[in-house]
Structures are given as C-alpha cells and as structure tokens.
Design an enzyme around this catalytic site. Structure first.
Site, PDB file in Angstrom:
ATOM      1  CB  SER A 133      -0.897  -0.009   1.234  1.00  0.00           C
ATOM      2  OG  SER A 133      -0.105  -0.128   2.393  1.00  0.00           O
ATOM      3  CD  GLU A 183       2.927   5.812   5.726  1.00  0.00           C
ATOM      4  OE1 GLU A 183       2.827   6.815   5.023  1.00  0.00           O
ATOM      5  OE2 GLU A 183       3.199   4.680   5.275  1.00  0.00           O
TER       6      GLU A 183
HETATM    7  N1  DGL Z   1       1.563  -2.303   4.675  1.00  0.00           N
HETATM    8  C1  DGL Z   1       0.430  -2.418   5.570  1.00  0.00           C
HETATM    9  C2  DGL Z   1       0.453  -3.789   6.268  1.00  0.00           C
HETATM   10  O1  DGL Z   1       1.447  -4.528   6.223  1.00  0.00           O
HETATM   11  C3  DGL Z   1       0.387  -1.325   6.586  1.00  0.00           C
HETATM   12  C4  DGL Z   1       0.050   0.027   6.008  1.00  0.00           C
HETATM   13  C5  DGL Z   1      -1.396   0.201   5.626  1.00  0.00           C
HETATM   14  O2  DGL Z   1      -2.278   0.235   6.506  1.00  0.00           O
HETATM   15  O3  DGL Z   1      -1.635   0.350   4.434  1.00  0.00           O
HETATM   16  O4  DGL Z   1      -0.523  -4.152   6.879  1.00  0.00           O
END
Ligand code: DGL
Length: 272
Positions: free
Chosen positions: A10, A157
């Site tokens: 994401s 972030e």
């Molecule tokens: N990359 C997401 C995960 O591993 C975390 C970031 C998001 O909430 O998009 O769950």
C-alpha cells in the site's frame, strides 16, 4: 523485454520485505509499487482493499511480471484469496500472486515454546482473523492473541518512530497484549511498517520474548517457492535491475523509501 518479480505494498512498508528479498535473491529483476496515493489500506473495507490490490496486480502484469508478491499484510489478509481464486483464473491463469501471511504462519511454530503467540497488525489484518486461521492450520496447538496497533503506522509514516513520543504508543499496545496473555513468548510484527519500531518494541518487552519480523521469512519462502516452481522461475529475467514506482509524489517516496529500504531509491510516478 524484462520479466521482473513484482513487489507490492500500500505504501512504503513492503520495502522492509523487499529489502530482505533483494538481499537473498539479488540476481532477479524487480519492480516495486507503492500505492501511496491511497494508503493506508489498514482501515479500509474488504471490497476497497480488493479493488485497489487487484488494480495494482493488473498493473504488474502489464509491466511483464510473471509473479507478484503482495508484501502488505492488510492486502494479503483482505484481497489475496479472492485474487488467487476468482480473479487470476479469469485474467492471467499462467501468473502467480503470493502473500506474506502463509509463509509466516508456516514457520511461527519454530519460535514459540509456550505455544502462545502475539500477532500485532493493522485493524484490517486483525479483524480478518487470517493469522489465527493460517497459524492454526499448521500449528493447531498454538493460541494466537491478536491486537491492532492503529497508531504505529502513522508514527512510522510521519518519521516519528525514533522520537520519544513513540515510546508511549509502543508501551501502550505491548502492555495491553501482555496483560491479556502473559504467557506469550513470541510476538509477530504482522505489519510491514512495524520492523522500523523493532528497537523500541524490544526495549519494552520483558526478557525471553522473541520478536519476529517477516522480511527474512518471506524471502526464504520465495527462494523455496522458486526452487519448487521452475516453470515460473525460468520466466523471470535476471539482470539484477530494480525499479521503484509510486502512485503519489516521487520526491516524498524517495525520501521515505531510503529509510525503509536501507539504500537510496529513485522512483517513478505511475497513474493507475
Ligand atoms: N503495509 C500495511 C500492512 O502490512 C500497513 C500500512 C497500511 O495500513 O496500508 O498491513
């Protein structure tokens, strides 16, 4: 034409997984995509996460990727099964899409002696129940204690993961988890952002509790998958090239990405 392995998240978090993959399997070409414009996925519905993830997977296929690693727990929990079972047979039956939950579930039993494992993730990952289901398939005796840590992704972030203020939220969730299940001896960081908080997490954990990050596990599992699937492995090009793409601002991405990936990153922008 190049046929790289696609690595998806994401946003930036998947770079912690990509870092381990690229270190273990440097010979292959890779394309990384962060859907930063629509991140975080953590609080979004099943339908939305599926729609976004599928769109990104289709983009990887257009980029020539025979194999895509969904290096995001939320997308793996909420979208992967539907993509593997419903979408792939329709849009690209010869391609493969793998996630991060199953490889982690397969090995978690090696870490725990008390058979009591804490799983920390986003609200989406926790509410899907995916870790409990997958871990219990391999280790029916393991009790899985899940907890959502919604403040941890924003701390990372916004670059506040080393700040003193972050300690409060690290302790808050760890205390909550360990109060509810004091026999936990293994804590899985089931979100690709959390390894950046690993130092603080270790600082506040009582002795004897192991913290598990997914990067090395997913990299090992991919190496093993490629050995078992030569029909996929031989379609991947091998010139060690790495390309980074983001759906949002490239300057921002490059800044953050170097922290997550551990080396300088120069990205290109993509419109989905
Ligand atoms: N990359 C997401 C995960 O591993 C975390 C970031 C998001 O909430 O998009 O769950």
């Amino acid at each position: 034409m190049s046929h790289p392995i696609g690595v998806f998240d994401s946003g930036y978090g998947g770079l912690t997984v990509f870092k381990s993959i690229a270190a273990l399997l440097p010979q292959y070409d890779y394309v990384y995509l962060g859907d930063n414009a629509r991140a975080p996925y953590g609080n979004r519905s099943f339908d939305t996460v599926h729609q976004y993830t599928l769109q990104c997977v289709e983009w990887f296929f257009k980029m020539g990727c025979p194999l895509v690693i969904v290096a995001c727990n939320t997308a793996s929990a909420k979208a992967l099964r539907t993509i593997q079972q419903n979408d792939l047979p329709r849009i690209a039956p010869e391609k493969r899409v793998l996630g991060v939950i199953r490889p982690t579930a397969e090995v978690i039993g090696q870490y725990t002696k008390t058979n009591s494992v804490g799983v920390l993730g986003t609200k989406g990952t926790v509410s899907s129940g995916s870790y409990e289901i997958e871990i219990n398939k391999f280790f029916p005796d393991i009790k899985v204690h899940q907890l959502a840590c919604p403040m941890w992704v924003p701390l990372v972030e916004y670059g506040e993961y080393k700040a003193e203020g972050a300690d409060y939220f690290v302790r808050k969730y760890l205390d909550e988890l360990l109060t509810s299940a004091p026999d936990i001896d293994t804590i899985l960081l089931a979100c690709t952002h959390y390894p950046l908080l690993a130092d603080k997490i270790k600082k506040y954990l009582p002795e004897g509790i192991t913290t598990v990050s997914q990067g090395p596990i997913v990299a090992e599992s991919l190496a093993n998958y490629l050995l078992r699937h030569p029909e996929i492995e031989r379609t991947i090009t091998r010139s060690g090239k790495r390309h980074f793409y983001t759906t949002d601002d490239t300057a921002d991405f490059d800044n953050h990405a170097s922290t997550f990936f551990g080396e300088k990153v120069r990205s290109e922008s993509v419109q989905l």
